[in-house]
Design an enzyme around this catalytic site. Structure first.
Site, short mmCIF file in Angstrom:
data_model
loop_
_atom_site.label_atom_id
_atom_site.label_comp_id
_atom_site.label_asym_id
_atom_site.label_seq_id
_atom_site.Cartn_x
_atom_site.Cartn_y
_atom_site.Cartn_z
N GLY A 48 50.50 27.65 51.09
CA GLY A 48 51.79 27.43 50.45
C GLY A 48 52.02 28.47 49.37
CB ALA A 49 54.65 30.13 48.01
CD GLU B 43 58.52 29.18 39.27
OE1 GLU B 43 59.17 30.06 38.71
OE2 GLU B 43 58.95 28.53 40.24
CD GLU C 252 49.89 34.62 48.93
OE1 GLU C 252 50.61 35.13 49.80
OE2 GLU C 252 48.67 34.84 48.81
CG ASP D 142 58.13 17.24 37.78
OD1 ASP D 142 59.01 16.52 38.30
OD2 ASP D 142 57.83 18.36 38.23
#
EC number: 2.7.10.1
Length: 998
Positions: free
Chosen positions: A640-641, A643, A646, A758
């Protein structure tokens, strides 16, 4: 030196023809049309009739001669036969051949070779082979002496040997050999042939290249494509869908191999809607008029369903004939249907002010089986026609209901007496809403009979004395005529002997009563049709003989209480102001640091320390995160990637410990120092936590590039995507177990005084044992603006996930553990809905407005009532009334132990069609009386009913049921629902100070 006889070139004379027999025609493997390899010639001596004038070295070596091919066409050939001399090194070089941007070239050689054994008296140096070379150049630069006649600079392709040689007495047998070489990079090349002692003829030389022919396959076009540089190369040819076709999988490509043949198709196209395959998947032909194709694919066009047509080709759906329609739920292949005809045989049965209607099914159902009935009530005035009729009042009651009836019978009550009504019985089905005309109906006119008045709703006490009571009441809601008078029945509660009194007004004074006695009173109205029912019993009490003095004191009591209260308020205000001023002077300089630190001191309690309070953030990393040698880390794949870079899966093998899988977050190249600090802050935060439901930090790599954060690897990734992937696969107990784990992790964080900010299902990770762990610490505040992702929205200088955030946090940036509790309620809803997006496709601003108006998410499908109630508790507007995480954990533990409580399912269904719940909660503590509360919810008409029935306190009202409302005269379903909903909120407020009960 005499030469041996070389193999003669082909020529027309019969004596020489046996030397050049006809070429053997080898069978070709036929490829499908459009798939056969194409060959483009760069040079072919077969078609040259003038001298070739190639360069030979030495001049006594190769010799150019003329001859004829098998079709008697003149050709130019080269021959050599210096077999009687040893150490032969005869070279022959072609002219310059332009490459035309191809990378690999093929050479076809046709030649004859004489058998050395057939030549007498020759040395052992006789050979039956020759060598093929090439030399690359950007222009025609070769000369008689350059390049040097040797293998380097020439590049050897192969040693060519014949399949067959011939003797002196045999006919010459022609050999054909094909060789290839590459990759080529310069503008052109020369071919060279080296003879080292053979007796041979080079009949023809052809240089060519291969390419895959343009083709159509799988409804896609692929262009001509040159082969690659190597025989095993696969060259990608991008494809485009043929006209009227669409891609069904991407990327669309075909591979061209080294032999110029297509292979390994990837992706596909298919015919679009309104088109069908034709010409063996090379065309998508429009559907002819009268047919259609609703879905893309390889299926054929179909005839239009009944009652529909198409007037043009390429139709994806057939339009309905006039007065025929399709419902929104009907598929494109469904027949068009129409509205039903009117119901038949309506029969009415009037009983005073009630009515029973019955009817028969329509003659024509319109071709559908979803028939429903509506009953429209109109009250008519005077003797006029339909224009004198208007819709009935809301208090008319229909059983089982007025609209959407499946039965052909309805009971109608609460009509007015002596009134003319028209009832329309409509027949509707799934397409009635599509028709511009109103539903067809059968009408019946009735006139109600004489009826007694309805029940008097409430009694009110105006004044009382030692011997009298002054009472009044409201008229009946349905007088059913002119009220002639009222009859009141009253008796002393302790005796039970009743007396009556009559009044033509809606008030009366009862005299001659005993002081300090309780009386039971009822009243009823009378019309020409007779008396109605008595009102519900109401109790009133006369005063004692000392009542006048007490009454005087009671009149002065408000003044006394008001004065005392005002004085007390003044004193308290002065004290509060003094305390605030002193605290500001004492703690003003420390308040900002204290709030930023987010910690409290408790003996033996580990508290969270904000890494941003460190003067050097790297010190926090060193204190809370373990530095790992990069040699212990092995990155396996990118999963995945994030902010900052990777996210990868890898392995961690530390000395003395077993190898474990880890998730690795990397910091992208070209970062700033602030980005590095922000990236490592998550490790500084995570390293302070140690709980089975909090993601575990393995360590950091900061002394090499890239900078990395290593955490335990969670096989099932994020909770929201995991639930969507396994929709409906878990039991309620399993889902509650997941929620319990999340709540336990948040309880741990709140006890450390850490506010997550969050909390959402996307930030909960799931391992292979379905253990849920809270993750993503501290990164949300650093998110960059991304207009394509509305999850996070700017607010007061920061990024806020609107759908998961408490109202006070959105409005004032006030994040607390209570705001995390609100977010946890949203996570509960995500889990029970298997990863649905909260508030669906509503915009962020619409979500903010809805929450401000006290609307809340409805229960997801099959959600237990107890869980949805816990969600609503988390979404209480006043953050001080929300449960603590410790209470939530206790509640979920009780639910898990008492599985039967999870079998009570909320009735609402999840989905876009389900409206948000109106959770407007008036604070009952702000109301002095039950009547004030009823006025606030716009149900003040029932104040007297509540008081007369004895529901004069909030404790009693909170225990009321639907049966109680019916008993006191609340008969309208809408009013019952509104009052019961407010009573439920009242119970919630009463219980907020206690742990949530199961």
């Amino acid at each position: 030196m005499a030469r041996a006889r070389p193999p003669p070139p082909p020529s027309p004379p019969p004596g020489l023809l046996p030397l050049l027999p006809p070429l053997l025609l080898l069978p070709l493997l036929l490829l499908p049309a459009g798939c056969r390899a194409l060959e483009e010639t760069l040079m072919d001596t077969k078609w040259v009739t003038s001298e070739l004038a190639w360069t030979s070295h030495p001049e006594s070596g190769w010799e150019e001669v003329s001859g004829y091919d098998e079709a008697m066409n003149p050709i130019r050939t080269y021959q050599v036969c210096n077999v009687r001399e040893s150490s032969q090194n005869n070279w022959l070089r072609t002219g310059f051949i332009w490459r035309r941007d191809v990378q690999r070239v093929y050479v076809e050689l046709k030649f004859t070779v004489r058998d050395c054994n057939s030549i007498p008296n020759i040395p052992g140096s006789c050979k039956e082979t020759f060598n093929l070379f090439y030399y690359e150049a950007d222009s025609d630069v070769a000369s008689a002496s350059s390049p040097f006649w040797m293998e380097n600079p020439y590049v050897k392709v192969d040693t060519i040997a014949p399949d067959e040689s011939f003797s002196r007495l045999d006919a010459g047998r022609v050999n054909t050999k094909v060789r290839s070489f590459g990759p080529l990079s310069k503008a052109g090349f020369y071919l060279a042939f080296q003879d080292q002692g053979a007796c041979m003829s080079l009949i023809s030389v052809r240089a060519f290249y291969k390419k895959c022919a343009s083709t159509t396959a799988g409804f896609a076009l692929f262009p001509e494509t040159l082969t690659g540089a190597e025989p095993t190369s696969l060259v990608i040819a991008p494809g485009t869908c043929i006209p009227n076709a669409v891609e069904v999988s991407v990327p669309l490509k075909l591979y061209c191999n080294g032999d110029g043949e297509w292979m390994v198709p990837v992706g596909a196209c298919t015919c679009a809607t309104g088109h069908e395959p034709a010409a063996k998947e090379s065309q998508c032909r429009p559907c002819p008029p009268g047919s259609y194709k609703a879905k893309q694919g390889e299926g054929p066009c179909l005839p239009c369903p009944p009652n529909s047509r198409t007037t043009s080709p390429a139709a994806s759906i057939c339009t309905c004939h006039n007065n025929f329609y399709r419902a929104d739920s009907d598929s494109a292949d469904s027949a068009c249907t129409t509205v039903p005809s009117p119901p038949r045989g309506v029969i009415s049965n009037v009983n005073e002010t009630s009515l029973i209607l019955e009817w028969s099914e329509p003659r024509d159902l319109g071709g559908r089986d979803d028939l429903l009935y509506n009953v429209i009530c109109k009250k008519c005035h005077g003797a006029g026609g339909a224009s004198a009729c208007s819709r009935c009042d809301d208090n008319v009651e229909f059983v089982p209901r007025q609209l959407g009836l499946t039965e052909r019978r309805v009971h109608i009550s609460h009509l007015l007496a002596h009134t003319r009504y028209t009832f329309e019985v409509q027949a509707v089905n799934g397409v009635s809403g599509k028709s511009p005309l109103p539903p067809r109906y059968a009408a019946v006119n009735i006139t109600t009979n004489q009826a007694a008045p309805s029940e008097v709703p409430t009694l009110r006490l105006h004044s009382s004395s030692g011997s009298s009571l002054t009472l009044s009441w409201a008229p009946p809601e349905r007088p059913n005529g002119v009220i002639l008078d009222y009859e009141m029945k009253y008796f002393e509660k302790s005796e039970g002997i009743a007396s009556t009194v009559t009044s033509q007004m809606n008030s009366v004074q009862l005299d001659g009563l005993r002081p300090d006695a309780r009386y039971v009173v009822q009243v009823r109205a009378r019309t020409v049709a007779g008396y109605g029912q008595y009102s519900r019993p109401a109790e009133f009490e006369t005063t004692s003989e000392r009542g006048s003095g007490a009454q005087q004191l009671q009149e002065q009591l408000p003044l006394i209480v008001g004065s005392a209260t005002a004085g007390l308020v003044f004193v308290v205000a002065v004290v509060v102001i003094a305390i605030v001023c002193l605290r500001k002077q004492r703690h003003g300089s420390d308040s900002e640091y204290t709030e930023k630190l987010q910690q409290y001191i408790a003996p033996g309690m580990k508290v969270y320390i904000d890494p941003f309070t460190y003067e050097d953030p790297n010190e926090a990393v060193r204190e809370f995160a373990k530095e790992i040698d990069v040699s212990c880390v092995k990155i396996e794949e990118v999963i995945g990637a994030g902010e900052f870079g990777e996210v990868c899966r890898g392995r961690l093998k530390q000395p003395g410990r077993r190898e474990v899988f880890v998730a690795i977050k990397t910091l992208k190249v070209g970062y700033t120092e602030r980005q590095r600090r922000d990236f490592l802050s998550e490790a500084s935060i995570m390293g302070q936590f140690d709980h089975p439901n909090i993601i575990r930090l393995e360590g950091v790599v900061t002394k090499s590039r890239p900078v990395m954060i290593l955490t335990e690897f969670m096989e099932n990734c994020a909770l929201d995507s995991f639930l969507r992937l396994n929709d409906g696969q878990f039991t309620v107990i399993q889902l509650v177990g997941m929620l319990r784990g999340i709540a336990a992790g948040m309880k741990y964080l709140s006890e450390m005084n850490y506010v997550h900010r969050d909390l959402a299902a996307r930030n909960i990770l799931v391992n292979s044992n379905l253990v849920c762990k809270v993750s993503d610490f501290g990164l949300s505040r650093f998110l960059e603006d991304d207009p394509s992702d509305p999850t996070y929205t700017s607010s007061l200088g920061g990024k806020i996930p609107i759908r998961w955030t408490a109202p006070e946090a959105i409005a004032y940036r006030k994040f607390t553990s209570a705001s995390d509790v609100w977010s946890y309620g949203i996570v509960m809803w995500e889990v029970m809905s298997y990863g649905e997006r909260p508030y669906w496709d509503m915009s962020n601003q619409d979500v903010i407005n809805a929450v401000e108006q006290d609307y809340r998410l409805p229960p997801p499908m099959d959600c237990p009532t107890a869980l949805h109630q816990l969600m609503l508790d988390c979404w209480v507007r006043d953050r001080n009334l929300r449960p603590k995480f410790s209470q939530i954990v206790n509640t979920l533990d009780k639910l898990i132990r008492n599985a039967a409580s999870l079998k009570v399912i909320a009735s609402a269904q999840s989905g876009m069609s389900q409206p948000l719940l109106d959770r407007t909660v008036p604070d009952y503590t702000t109301f002095t009386t039950v009547g004030d509360w009823l006025d606030a919810i716009k149900m003040g008409r029932y104040k007297e009913s509540f008081v007369s029935a004895g529901f004069a306190s909030f404790d009693l009202v909170a225990q009321m049921t639907a049966e109680d409302l019916l008993r006191i005269g609340v008969t309208l379903a809408g009013h019952q629902k509104k009052i019961l909903s407010s009573i439920q909120d009242m119970r919630l407020q009463m219980n907020q100070t206690l742990p949530v009960q199961v």
